[in-house]
Design a protein around this motif. Sequence first.
Motif, PDB file in Angstrom:
ATOM      1  N   SER A  79       0.878  -1.047   0.036  1.00 46.22           N
ATOM      2  CA  SER A  79       0.048   0.140   0.066  1.00 46.22           C
ATOM      3  C   SER A  79       0.797   1.331  -0.020  1.00 46.22           C
ATOM      4  CB  SER A  79      -1.035  -0.065   1.335  1.00 46.22           C
ATOM      5  OG  SER A  79      -0.461  -0.141   2.577  1.00 46.22           O
ATOM      6  N   ARG A  80       2.142   1.172   0.645  1.00 46.43           N
ATOM      7  CA  ARG A  80       2.795   2.378   0.603  1.00 46.43           C
ATOM      8  C   ARG A  80       4.397   1.847   0.755  1.00 46.43           C
ATOM      9  NH1 ARG A  80       2.817   7.773   3.848  1.00 46.43           N
ATOM     10  NH2 ARG A  80       4.059   8.960   2.530  1.00 46.43           N
ATOM     11  N   ALA A  81       5.259   2.502   0.077  1.00 45.26           N
ATOM     12  CA  ALA A  81       6.641   2.334   0.354  1.00 45.26           C
ATOM     13  C   ALA A  81       7.489   3.658   0.422  1.00 45.26           C
ATOM     14  CB  ALA A  81       7.350   1.798  -0.620  1.00 45.26           C
ATOM     15  N   VAL A  82       8.322   3.909   1.365  1.00 47.16           N
ATOM     16  CA  VAL A  82       8.812   5.128   1.964  1.00 47.16           C
ATOM     17  C   VAL A  82      10.153   5.175   2.279  1.00 47.16           C
ATOM     18  CG1 VAL A  82       8.723   7.262   3.513  1.00 47.16           C
ATOM     19  CG2 VAL A  82       6.613   6.146   2.992  1.00 47.16           C
ATOM     20  N   LEU A  83      10.956   5.746   1.242  1.00 46.07           N
ATOM     21  CA  LEU A  83      12.481   6.091   1.427  1.00 46.07           C
ATOM     22  C   LEU A  83      12.622   7.013   2.630  1.00 46.07           C
ATOM     23  CD1 LEU A  83      15.368   5.378   0.846  1.00 46.07           C
ATOM     24  CD2 LEU A  83      14.933   7.063  -1.070  1.00 46.07           C
ATOM     25  N   ARG A  84      13.607   6.813   3.485  1.00 50.40           N
ATOM     26  CA  ARG A  84      13.526   7.816   4.493  1.00 50.40           C
ATOM     27  C   ARG A  84      15.331   8.403   4.436  1.00 50.40           C
ATOM     28  NH1 ARG A  84      11.424   5.504   8.267  1.00 50.40           N
ATOM     29  NH2 ARG A  84       9.447   6.173   7.956  1.00 50.40           N
ATOM     30  N   LEU A  85      15.546   9.370   4.368  1.00 48.25           N
ATOM     31  CA  LEU A  85      17.188   9.741   4.262  1.00 48.25           C
ATOM     32  C   LEU A  85      17.494  11.024   5.365  1.00 48.25           C
ATOM     33  CD1 LEU A  85      16.845  10.292   0.525  1.00 48.25           C
ATOM     34  CD2 LEU A  85      18.004   8.381   1.389  1.00 48.25           C
ATOM     35  N   TYR A  86      18.463  10.642   5.843  1.00 46.92           N
ATOM     36  CA  TYR A  86      19.008  11.838   6.902  1.00 46.92           C
ATOM     37  C   TYR A  86      19.820  12.690   6.250  1.00 46.92           C
ATOM     38  CZ  TYR A  86      20.452  13.862  11.210  1.00 46.92           C
ATOM     39  OH  TYR A  86      20.738  14.808  12.064  1.00 46.92           O
ATOM     40  N   CYS A  87      19.580  13.920   6.220  1.00 47.90           N
ATOM     41  CA  CYS A  87      20.154  14.966   5.666  1.00 47.90           C
ATOM     42  C   CYS A  87      21.303  15.488   6.919  1.00 47.90           C
ATOM     43  CB  CYS A  87      19.508  16.038   4.926  1.00 47.90           C
ATOM     44  SG  CYS A  87      20.275  17.314   4.209  1.00 47.90           S
ATOM     45  N   ASN A  88      22.380  15.410   6.568  1.00 46.47           N
ATOM     46  CA  ASN A  88      23.431  15.853   7.479  1.00 46.47           C
ATOM     47  C   ASN A  88      24.058  17.120   7.037  1.00 46.47           C
ATOM     48  OD1 ASN A  88      25.818  15.385   6.228  1.00 46.47           O
ATOM     49  ND2 ASN A  88      25.712  13.209   6.958  1.00 46.47           N
ATOM     50  N   ARG A  89      23.899  17.675   5.985  1.00 46.22           N
ATOM     51  CA  ARG A  89      24.354  18.817   5.519  1.00 46.22           C
ATOM     52  C   ARG A  89      23.901  19.338   4.149  1.00 46.22           C
ATOM     53  NH1 ARG A  89      30.987  19.673   4.322  1.00 46.22           N
ATOM     54  NH2 ARG A  89      30.915  21.652   3.006  1.00 46.22           N
ATOM     55  N   VAL A  90      23.758  20.523   4.184  1.00 45.85           N
ATOM     56  CA  VAL A  90      22.926  21.232   3.129  1.00 45.85           C
ATOM     57  C   VAL A  90      24.054  22.374   2.933  1.00 45.85           C
ATOM     58  CG1 VAL A  90      21.076  22.893   2.168  1.00 45.85           C
ATOM     59  CG2 VAL A  90      20.591  20.796   3.685  1.00 45.85           C
ATOM     60  N   ASP A  91      24.669  22.341   1.624  1.00 45.42           N
ATOM     61  CA  ASP A  91      25.487  23.473   1.342  1.00 45.42           C
ATOM     62  C   ASP A  91      24.647  24.234   0.234  1.00 45.42           C
ATOM     63  OD1 ASP A  91      27.736  22.498   2.274  1.00 45.42           O
ATOM     64  OD2 ASP A  91      28.513  21.243   0.570  1.00 45.42           O
ATOM     65  N   VAL A  92      23.797  23.844  -0.560  1.00 43.25           N
ATOM     66  CA  VAL A  92      22.954  24.553  -1.474  1.00 43.25           C
ATOM     67  C   VAL A  92      21.535  23.924  -1.202  1.00 43.25           C
ATOM     68  CG1 VAL A  92      22.260  25.421  -3.459  1.00 43.25           C
ATOM     69  CG2 VAL A  92      24.790  25.207  -2.968  1.00 43.25           C
ATOM     70  N   ALA A  93      20.556  24.559  -0.804  1.00 42.78           N
ATOM     71  CA  ALA A  93      19.414  24.148  -0.898  1.00 42.78           C
ATOM     72  C   ALA A  93      18.646  23.833  -2.151  1.00 42.78           C
ATOM     73  CB  ALA A  93      18.105  24.751   0.066  1.00 42.78           C
ATOM     74  N   GLY A  94      17.804  22.967  -2.386  1.00 46.43           N
ATOM     75  CA  GLY A  94      17.215  22.680  -3.697  1.00 46.43           C
ATOM     76  C   GLY A  94      16.624  21.238  -3.844  1.00 46.43           C
ATOM     77  N   THR A  95      16.240  20.853  -5.035  1.00 46.03           N
ATOM     78  CA  THR A  95      15.718  19.681  -5.094  1.00 46.03           C
ATOM     79  C   THR A  95      16.498  18.400  -5.619  1.00 46.03           C
ATOM     80  OG1 THR A  95      15.296  19.933  -7.561  1.00 46.03           O
ATOM     81  CG2 THR A  95      13.634  20.727  -6.217  1.00 46.03           C
ATOM     82  N   VAL A  96      16.063  17.269  -5.122  1.00 43.41           N
ATOM     83  CA  VAL A  96      16.777  15.957  -5.297  1.00 43.41           C
ATOM     84  C   VAL A  96      15.944  15.102  -5.656  1.00 43.41           C
ATOM     85  CG1 VAL A  96      17.667  13.901  -3.963  1.00 43.41           C
ATOM     86  CG2 VAL A  96      18.283  16.372  -3.236  1.00 43.41           C
ATOM     87  N   SER A  97      16.323  14.540  -6.997  1.00 37.70           N
ATOM     88  CA  SER A  97      15.312  13.614  -7.691  1.00 37.70           C
ATOM     89  C   SER A  97      15.883  12.000  -7.339  1.00 37.70           C
ATOM     90  CB  SER A  97      15.751  13.572  -9.073  1.00 37.70           C
ATOM     91  OG  SER A  97      15.288  14.898  -9.558  1.00 37.70           O
ATOM     92  N   VAL A  98      14.602  11.211  -7.367  1.00 37.26           N
ATOM     93  CA  VAL A  98      14.783   9.706  -7.100  1.00 37.26           C
ATOM     94  C   VAL A  98      14.675   9.004  -8.378  1.00 37.26           C
ATOM     95  CG1 VAL A  98      14.317   7.987  -5.548  1.00 37.26           C
ATOM     96  CG2 VAL A  98      14.444   9.952  -4.507  1.00 37.26           C
ATOM     97  N   LEU A  99      15.745   8.284  -8.893  1.00 41.66           N
ATOM     98  CA  LEU A  99      15.717   7.655 -10.158  1.00 41.66           C
ATOM     99  C   LEU A  99      15.841   6.139  -9.818  1.00 41.66           C
ATOM    100  CD1 LEU A  99      17.648  10.336 -10.289  1.00 41.66           C
ATOM    101  CD2 LEU A  99      17.189  10.110 -12.728  1.00 41.66           C
ATOM    102  N   PRO A 100      15.393   5.243 -10.518  1.00 41.02           N
ATOM    103  CA  PRO A 100      15.527   3.843 -10.623  1.00 41.02           C
ATOM    104  C   PRO A 100      16.878   3.462 -11.396  1.00 41.02           C
ATOM    105  CG  PRO A 100      13.933   4.207 -12.199  1.00 41.02           C
ATOM    106  CD  PRO A 100      13.985   5.607 -11.719  1.00 41.02           C
TER     107      PRO A 100
END
Length: 184
Positions: A79-100
């Motif tokens: 019913s759902r699958a969630v990828l959880r990532l811990y961001c420990n540093r941001v040099d430049v904020a913006g978008t991140v794409s998830v690709l197979p």
Amino acid sequence: MGLVRKMVVVGVGAAAWLAAARPAVAVEATLVADAHVNSARPGVNSGAISNLNVGAGYTALLQFDLSTLPVGTTAAQISRAVLRLYCNRVDVAGTVSVLPVGGAWGEYSVTYQTLPVLGSAVQVVQVGQAGAYVTVDVTSLVQGWVSAPGTNDGVALTAGTAAVEFDSKENDLTGHAAELEVTL
């Protein structure tokens, strides 16, 4: 209606309600490999590094073992699958794409030169805060892997203007390796 008959009707109704109200079960897939590659250093492997760099020429790779799912699990049961990532540093904020990822790779051997072909983005998320988790819905991707297990070569994280770091499974300082939670 007699008392016994009322009890039977109520009992059957309650049993149907309980069967329909089964709680969802969440299963955590096992992170088996993570690494990042860099276009500026095409022959270098970074599989043993404590961070997964994304953006500014870096692409991160993650692969999960789905054998923790109950035997016989079908895509329709997810019913759902969630990828959880811990961001420990941001040099430049913006978008991140998830690709197979479209081919096999090894955590301690993959380089930018050997990076498999990447598919189209399945999700794009905003990343702008260090010390926080980023969650990404990857339900359709995981359903595809369950339907065709040979296609589970993991995911890649790429960025346009963002430059961020996520914890890898080798990070023993903060220890927030990527997680994939699958709800059945």
